[in-house]
Motif scaffolding. Structure first.
Motif, PDB file in Angstrom:
ATOM      1  N   PRO A  72       0.806  -1.229   0.000  1.00 53.22           N
ATOM      2  CA  PRO A  72       0.000   0.000   0.000  1.00 53.22           C
ATOM      3  C   PRO A  72       0.841   1.282   0.000  1.00 53.22           C
ATOM      4  CG  PRO A  72      -0.953  -1.587   1.516  1.00 53.22           C
ATOM      5  CD  PRO A  72       0.387  -2.139   1.083  1.00 53.22           C
ATOM      6  N   LEU A  73       1.966   1.269   0.695  1.00 55.06           N
ATOM      7  CA  LEU A  73       2.844   2.440   0.699  1.00 55.06           C
ATOM      8  C   LEU A  73       3.487   2.629  -0.670  1.00 55.06           C
ATOM      9  CD1 LEU A  73       4.235   4.785   2.152  1.00 55.06           C
ATOM     10  CD2 LEU A  73       5.969   3.143   2.946  1.00 55.06           C
ATOM     11  N   VAL A  74       3.923   1.556  -1.282  1.00 60.22           N
ATOM     12  CA  VAL A  74       4.517   1.643  -2.619  1.00 60.22           C
ATOM     13  C   VAL A  74       3.480   2.149  -3.619  1.00 60.22           C
ATOM     14  CG1 VAL A  74       5.561   0.315  -4.495  1.00 60.22           C
ATOM     15  CG2 VAL A  74       6.266  -0.093  -2.127  1.00 60.22           C
ATOM     16  N   ALA A 130      -6.374   0.050  -9.984  1.00 62.18           N
ATOM     17  CA  ALA A 130      -6.907  -0.811  -8.938  1.00 62.18           C
ATOM     18  C   ALA A 130      -6.143  -0.439  -7.672  1.00 62.18           C
ATOM     19  CB  ALA A 130      -6.724  -2.287  -9.273  1.00 62.18           C
ATOM     20  N   PRO A 131      -6.834  -0.024  -6.621  1.00 56.48           N
ATOM     21  CA  PRO A 131      -6.136   0.408  -5.403  1.00 56.48           C
ATOM     22  C   PRO A 131      -5.161  -0.654  -4.900  1.00 56.48           C
ATOM     23  CG  PRO A 131      -8.469   0.931  -5.270  1.00 56.48           C
ATOM     24  CD  PRO A 131      -8.289   0.075  -6.507  1.00 56.48           C
ATOM     25  N   TYR A 135       1.968   0.813 -14.215  1.00 53.79           N
ATOM     26  CA  TYR A 135       2.845   0.798 -13.047  1.00 53.79           C
ATOM     27  C   TYR A 135       2.128  -0.039 -11.996  1.00 53.79           C
ATOM     28  CZ  TYR A 135       5.585   4.858 -14.660  1.00 53.79           C
ATOM     29  OH  TYR A 135       6.409   5.712 -15.347  1.00 53.79           O
ATOM     30  N   ALA A 136       2.752  -1.114 -11.537  1.00 55.43           N
ATOM     31  CA  ALA A 136       2.116  -2.003 -10.569  1.00 55.43           C
ATOM     32  C   ALA A 136       2.939  -2.088  -9.292  1.00 55.43           C
ATOM     33  CB  ALA A 136       1.948  -3.395 -11.171  1.00 55.43           C
ATOM     34  N   ALA A 137       2.236  -2.125  -8.158  1.00 59.72           N
ATOM     35  CA  ALA A 137       2.843  -2.391  -6.852  1.00 59.72           C
ATOM     36  C   ALA A 137       2.359  -3.770  -6.441  1.00 59.72           C
ATOM     37  CB  ALA A 137       2.410  -1.342  -5.842  1.00 59.72           C
ATOM     38  N   ARG A 138       3.275  -4.708  -6.397  1.00 60.21           N
ATOM     39  CA  ARG A 138       2.902  -6.098  -6.136  1.00 60.21           C
ATOM     40  C   ARG A 138       3.754  -6.653  -4.994  1.00 60.21           C
ATOM     41  NH1 ARG A 138       1.456  -6.966 -11.750  1.00 60.21           N
ATOM     42  NH2 ARG A 138      -0.511  -5.852 -11.928  1.00 60.21           N
TER      43      ARG A 138
END
Length: 177
Positions: free
Chosen positions: A45-47, A98-99, A118-121
């Motif tokens: 969530p921070l990323v 997508a949040p 851009y994805a945070a996974r």
């Protein structure tokens, strides 16, 4: 067109490059497909929140791509209030999101259309930023392949700096918590 080696892929794993991303629907006939990724020792969530900061600035080399202004070094309230159609990094428009997962951007120009996710996974250190950029090269006097190589090399330099900056800021904030 196939762009070779590290110019096309910096840090992305095979399973990431094989996974469908939202940008694929925007530009299925892309001439150039680029993959970028970096591990981040911070929660997803921070990323993702730092990815939302791309609304304010590109976080690359500010002298070149932010008109000499320094990209914000603290999270800006409200930049994570997303809706399709809002601007990102001056030239891009938010296509979808997508949040706590991804933002997908679009621009029709540069030259030629560009779509990028851009994805945070989740990742081995906490999170990973993964980016796929698609570009359709218009007819160019020096050839599409040369244009693709030029764009890919320039993108590698700029996006590498961008991802490392976002990583460092997210890791700093995670250490503060």
């Amino acid at each position: 067109m196939r762009i070779p080696g590290p110019v096309a892929n910096w840090g992305a794993a095979d399973d990431e490059t094989a996974r469908p991303e939202p940008c694929d629907r925007l530009l299925p006939d892309a001439d150039v497909v680029l993959h970028r990724a970096v591990d981040v020792a911070a929660p997803v969530p921070l990323v993702f929140r730092w990815l939302c900061q791309l609304r304010a600035a590109p976080y690359s080399y500010d002298t070149i791509d932010n008109f000499g202004r320094r990209s914000p070094q603290e999270l800006t309230p409200g930049l994570d209030d997303l809706q399709p159609g809002i601007p990102f990094m001056t030239f891009f428009t938010l296509s979808s999101f997508a949040p706590d997962d991804h933002v997908t951007l679009w621009v029709d120009g540069m030259p030629g259309p560009v779509a990028v996710t851009y994805a945070a996974r989740p990742g081995p250190r906490g999170a990973r930023i993964y980016v796929r950029m698609l570009w359709r090269a218009p007819g160019m006097p020096f050839g599409r392949r040369a244009a693709g190589l030029f764009l890919s090399a320039g993108d590698l330099v700029m996006m590498r700096r961008q991802l490392l900056n976002l990583r460092d800021l997210a890791e700093r904030d995670a250490a503060r918590a």
